[in-house]
Design a protein around this motif. Structure first.
Motif, PDB file in Angstrom:
ATOM      1  N   THR A  28       0.836  -1.208   0.000  1.00 43.63           N
ATOM      2  CA  THR A  28       0.000   0.000   0.000  1.00 43.63           C
ATOM      3  C   THR A  28       0.870   1.258   0.000  1.00 43.63           C
ATOM      4  OG1 THR A  28      -0.144  -0.097   2.418  1.00 43.63           O
ATOM      5  CG2 THR A  28      -1.933  -1.133   1.158  1.00 43.63           C
ATOM      6  N   ARG A  51       2.791  12.525  15.542  1.00 45.11           N
ATOM      7  CA  ARG A  51       1.427  12.012  15.401  1.00 45.11           C
ATOM      8  C   ARG A  51       0.637  12.281  16.660  1.00 45.11           C
ATOM      9  NH1 ARG A  51      -0.761   7.659  12.149  1.00 45.11           N
ATOM     10  NH2 ARG A  51      -2.282   6.340  13.177  1.00 45.11           N
ATOM     11  N   ASN A  55      -4.472   8.829  17.865  1.00 41.99           N
ATOM     12  CA  ASN A  55      -4.637   8.160  16.575  1.00 41.99           C
ATOM     13  C   ASN A  55      -4.019   6.756  16.632  1.00 41.99           C
ATOM     14  OD1 ASN A  55      -5.167   7.608  13.921  1.00 41.99           O
ATOM     15  ND2 ASN A  55      -4.011   9.342  13.090  1.00 41.99           N
ATOM     16  N   HIS A  60       1.047  -5.135  12.232  1.00 42.60           N
ATOM     17  CA  HIS A  60       1.347  -5.918  11.032  1.00 42.60           C
ATOM     18  C   HIS A  60       1.891  -7.287  11.422  1.00 42.60           C
ATOM     19  CE1 HIS A  60       1.071  -1.806   9.691  1.00 42.60           C
ATOM     20  NE2 HIS A  60       1.015  -2.202   8.439  1.00 42.60           N
ATOM     21  N   THR A 110      -9.856  -1.771  21.098  1.00 41.09           N
ATOM     22  CA  THR A 110      -9.791  -2.544  19.847  1.00 41.09           C
ATOM     23  C   THR A 110      -8.416  -2.350  19.212  1.00 41.09           C
ATOM     24  OG1 THR A 110     -10.665  -0.665  18.639  1.00 41.09           O
ATOM     25  CG2 THR A 110     -12.262  -2.327  19.363  1.00 41.09           C
ATOM     26  N   ARG A 114      -3.226  -6.225  10.302  1.00 41.12           N
ATOM     27  CA  ARG A 114      -3.096  -6.415   8.852  1.00 41.12           C
ATOM     28  C   ARG A 114      -1.917  -7.321   8.549  1.00 41.12           C
ATOM     29  NH1 ARG A 114      -1.325  -4.488   3.668  1.00 41.12           N
ATOM     30  NH2 ARG A 114       0.157  -2.777   3.896  1.00 41.12           N
ATOM     31  N   PRO A 135       2.172   3.012  11.438  1.00 39.06           N
ATOM     32  CA  PRO A 135       1.380   3.964  10.659  1.00 39.06           C
ATOM     33  C   PRO A 135       2.124   4.220   9.353  1.00 39.06           C
ATOM     34  CG  PRO A 135       2.730   5.160  12.209  1.00 39.06           C
ATOM     35  CD  PRO A 135       3.073   3.702  12.372  1.00 39.06           C
ATOM     36  N   SER A 136       1.522   4.978   8.451  1.00 42.74           N
ATOM     37  CA  SER A 136       2.253   5.369   7.249  1.00 42.74           C
ATOM     38  C   SER A 136       3.479   6.191   7.665  1.00 42.74           C
ATOM     39  CB  SER A 136       1.339   6.169   6.324  1.00 42.74           C
ATOM     40  OG  SER A 136       0.680   7.198   7.037  1.00 42.74           O
ATOM     41  N   GLU A 173      -3.530   3.703   1.209  1.00 42.28           N
ATOM     42  CA  GLU A 173      -3.474   2.842   2.397  1.00 42.28           C
ATOM     43  C   GLU A 173      -4.574   1.776   2.381  1.00 42.28           C
ATOM     44  OE1 GLU A 173      -4.139   5.968   2.261  1.00 42.28           O
ATOM     45  OE2 GLU A 173      -2.575   7.147   3.202  1.00 42.28           O
ATOM     46  N   SER A 174      -4.413   0.805   3.295  1.00 43.36           N
ATOM     47  CA  SER A 174      -5.310  -0.350   3.357  1.00 43.36           C
ATOM     48  C   SER A 174      -6.755   0.045   3.698  1.00 43.36           C
ATOM     49  CB  SER A 174      -4.799  -1.331   4.416  1.00 43.36           C
ATOM     50  OG  SER A 174      -4.859  -0.750   5.696  1.00 43.36           O
ATOM     51  N   ARG A 188     -12.269   3.025   6.721  1.00 42.82           N
ATOM     52  CA  ARG A 188     -11.467   3.770   5.728  1.00 42.82           C
ATOM     53  C   ARG A 188     -11.448   2.960   4.438  1.00 42.82           C
ATOM     54  NH1 ARG A 188      -5.095   4.719   6.737  1.00 42.82           N
ATOM     55  NH2 ARG A 188      -5.049   2.486   6.336  1.00 42.82           N
ATOM     56  N   ARG A 216     -15.364   6.313  15.404  1.00 48.21           N
ATOM     57  CA  ARG A 216     -14.905   4.925  15.507  1.00 48.21           C
ATOM     58  C   ARG A 216     -13.420   4.825  15.192  1.00 48.21           C
ATOM     59  NH1 ARG A 216     -18.558   1.336  13.087  1.00 48.21           N
ATOM     60  NH2 ARG A 216     -20.483   1.351  14.251  1.00 48.21           N
ATOM     61  N   SER A 217     -12.994   5.638  14.275  1.00 49.58           N
ATOM     62  CA  SER A 217     -11.606   5.566  13.836  1.00 49.58           C
ATOM     63  C   SER A 217     -11.016   6.952  14.003  1.00 49.58           C
ATOM     64  CB  SER A 217     -11.575   5.125  12.381  1.00 49.58           C
ATOM     65  OG  SER A 217     -10.283   4.732  12.044  1.00 49.58           O
ATOM     66  N   GLY A 219      -8.377   8.373  13.692  1.00 47.55           N
ATOM     67  CA  GLY A 219      -7.504   8.914  12.643  1.00 47.55           C
ATOM     68  C   GLY A 219      -8.278   9.686  11.605  1.00 47.55           C
TER      69      GLY A 219
HETATM   70  O1  TXA Z   1      -1.906   0.523   4.331  1.00 46.80           O
HETATM   71  C1  TXA Z   1      -1.861   0.863   5.506  1.00 46.80           C
HETATM   72  O2  TXA Z   1      -2.814   0.691   6.299  1.00 46.80           O
HETATM   73  C2  TXA Z   1      -0.588   1.525   6.013  1.00 46.80           C
HETATM   74  C3  TXA Z   1       0.532   0.488   5.927  1.00 46.80           C
HETATM   75  C4  TXA Z   1       1.803   0.967   6.527  1.00 46.80           C
HETATM   76  O3  TXA Z   1       0.104  -0.712   6.514  1.00 46.80           O
HETATM   77  N1  TXA Z   1      -0.751   2.031   7.329  1.00 46.80           N
HETATM   78  C5  TXA Z   1      -1.504   3.122   7.604  1.00 46.80           C
HETATM   79  O4  TXA Z   1      -1.512   3.483   8.933  1.00 46.80           O
HETATM   80  O5  TXA Z   1      -2.107   3.726   6.747  1.00 46.80           O
HETATM   81  P1  TXA Z   1      -2.056   4.892   9.453  1.00 46.80           P
HETATM   82  O6  TXA Z   1      -1.699   4.939  10.880  1.00 46.80           O
HETATM   83  O7  TXA Z   1      -1.546   5.978   8.594  1.00 46.80           O
HETATM   84  O8  TXA Z   1      -3.615   4.763   9.363  1.00 46.80           O
HETATM   85  C6  TXA Z   1      -4.275   3.891  10.250  1.00 46.80           C
HETATM   86  C7  TXA Z   1      -5.760   4.114  10.181  1.00 46.80           C
HETATM   87  C8  TXA Z   1      -6.173   5.379  10.899  1.00 46.80           C
HETATM   88  O9  TXA Z   1      -7.242   5.995  10.174  1.00 46.80           O
HETATM   89  C9  TXA Z   1      -6.638   4.857  12.247  1.00 46.80           C
HETATM   90  O10 TXA Z   1      -7.567   5.689  12.864  1.00 46.80           O
HETATM   91  C10 TXA Z   1      -7.232   3.500  11.862  1.00 46.80           C
HETATM   92  O11 TXA Z   1      -6.400   3.026  10.836  1.00 46.80           O
HETATM   93  N2  TXA Z   1      -7.200   2.561  12.994  1.00 46.80           N
HETATM   94  C11 TXA Z   1      -6.142   1.923  13.522  1.00 46.80           C
HETATM   95  N3  TXA Z   1      -6.498   1.189  14.601  1.00 46.80           N
HETATM   96  C12 TXA Z   1      -7.820   1.352  14.747  1.00 46.80           C
HETATM   97  C13 TXA Z   1      -8.787   0.871  15.680  1.00 46.80           C
HETATM   98  N4  TXA Z   1      -8.450   0.083  16.695  1.00 46.80           N
HETATM   99  N5  TXA Z   1     -10.067   1.246  15.533  1.00 46.80           N
HETATM  100  C14 TXA Z   1     -10.417   2.047  14.512  1.00 46.80           C
HETATM  101  N6  TXA Z   1      -9.560   2.551  13.600  1.00 46.80           N
HETATM  102  C15 TXA Z   1      -8.282   2.225  13.708  1.00 46.80           C
END
Ligand code: TXA
Ligand code: MG
Length: 314
Positions: A28, A51, A55, A60, A110, A114, A135-136, A173-174, A188, A216-217, A219
């Motif tokens: 991603t 960060r 968030n 992984h 929670t 991935r 995270p990214s 991103e995923s 997302r 919920r999320s 971020g």
């Molecule tokens: O593709 C991807 O997901 C990349 C690669 C590195 O794996 N990672 C990524 O991480 O994009 P980040 O931190 O930039 O985005 C993570 C997203 C955020 O929107 C965050 O709020 C959500 O995932 N997230 C993570 N844990 C969560 C949880 N327990 N509940 C709800 N949302 C969560």
């Protein structure tokens, strides 16, 4: 801090084992990883990226057995989604295991999990011998990095190591899917589309911040993906061609007007692949305005429009 550059997964994994933070490629975007069970190491991710602490991070894994280290239980919904989409560009959200430190999930009960399908990511995660939260690998708010030079631009001197790989395959991103609910909720959108998920769960839906539910999320509420240039969404080329320079265009059309930088993509997939690196290139060239052509919100187009809207919102 000097940032060590390497193509060796073993060398990069050594930094994780020593409690450091390492940027690594996935299919991603590039991630910035640390051992999920080492609170000090996880704290370094938040510091390096600047960060916000509310968030949460995605853990992984390289092995299905690692899920039980992270999740208290695997819901029936999650089981099906995991079976269908792991390894790949999708994150499942599940109730977290006691042992996962709260700093990793930003205080939530929670956790996002991935399993990347990218070869180097898989080998790197195996060598780490622990799930890795990542995270990214960009400074918070900036476009996600799709090549290691973008990581270097944002984080050189702030992180221990960059594991060098190719330009990432997908570029967005995923897909993040909440599996703690009765039907899956896409928090997302990403490369695994809502249509893909609906093939297994026809009632799967997209989380809408308009509904009265709590966030919920977390971020999702932060500023995202923004280049220094102003991002303007357009439905047709004419809206951009009449505007003043310096300006850039990215989309599916082929402009004939006077732009300083143009990216005409052949497909929505290519547009998704190029958009973040295009934003960064525009900043390097001090472009004032980036006109982004809207696309249909189906397939990866839903994820692309989500990122474009967030990038344009300020
Ligand atoms: O593709 C991807 O997901 C990349 C690669 C590195 O794996 N990672 C990524 O991480 O994009 P980040 O931190 O930039 O985005 C993570 C997203 C955020 O929107 C965050 O709020 C959500 O995932 N997230 C993570 N844990 C969560 C949880 N327990 N509940 C709800 N949302 C969560
Ligand atoms: Mg990010």
């Amino acid at each position: 801090m000097e940032t060590f550059l390497t193509e060796s997964v073993e060398e990069a994994a050594k930094f994780i084992k020593l409690g450091g933070v390492v940027a690594f490629p996935t299919e991603t975007v590039y991630g910035l990883g640390a051992n999920v069970f080492n609170e000090k190491a996880v704290a370094k991710i938040f510091k390096a990226k600047r960060r916000p602490a509310d968030n949460p991070l995605i853990a992984h894994i390289s092995d299905f057995n690692q899920i039980k280290l992270l999740a208290k239980k695997v819901t029936p919904i999650a089981e099906k989604i995991i079976q269908e989409f792991f390894p790949g560009p999708l994150t499942v959200v599940l109730p977290k295991a006691e042992k996962v430190p709260l700093i990793a999930t930003a205080g939530l009960d929670t956790i996002g999990i991935r399993m990347p399908r990218h070869e180097i990511a898989k080998r790197f995660l195996q060598c780490c011998e622990t799930p890795v939260v990542a995270p990214s690998a960009n400074l918070s708010g900036r476009p996600s990095p799709t090549d290691w030079r973008a990581v270097y631009e944002d984080l050189s001197g702030r992180i221990d190591c960059i594991l060098i790989g190719e330009v990432t395959e997908i570029g967005l991103e995923s897909t993040v899917v909440d599996c703690t609910t009765e039907t899956p909720v896409v928090l997302r959108p990403g490369a695994i589309s809502l249509e893909d998920i609906r093939k297994i769960f026809p009632a799967a839906c997209l989380f809408s911040p308009k509904s009265n539910e709590p966030v919920r999320s977390p971020g999702l509420k932060h500023k995202h993906y923004s280049p220094k240039a102003k991002v303007v969404l357009i439905k047709s080329l004419e809206e951009a061609e009449s505007a003043e320079n310096p300006k850039a265009f990215i989309g599916l059309s082929k402009p004939t007007g006077d732009f300083d930088l143009i990216k005409s993509c052949e497909s929505v997939e290519e547009y998704a692949h190029e958009v973040f690196s295009f934003f960064r290139e525009c900043d390097r060239r001090k472009i004032g305005k980036i006109y982004c052509e809207e696309v249909e919100e189906k397939g990866i187009g839903l994820a692309l429009m989500d990122r474009l809207r967030r990038a344009s919102a300020r």
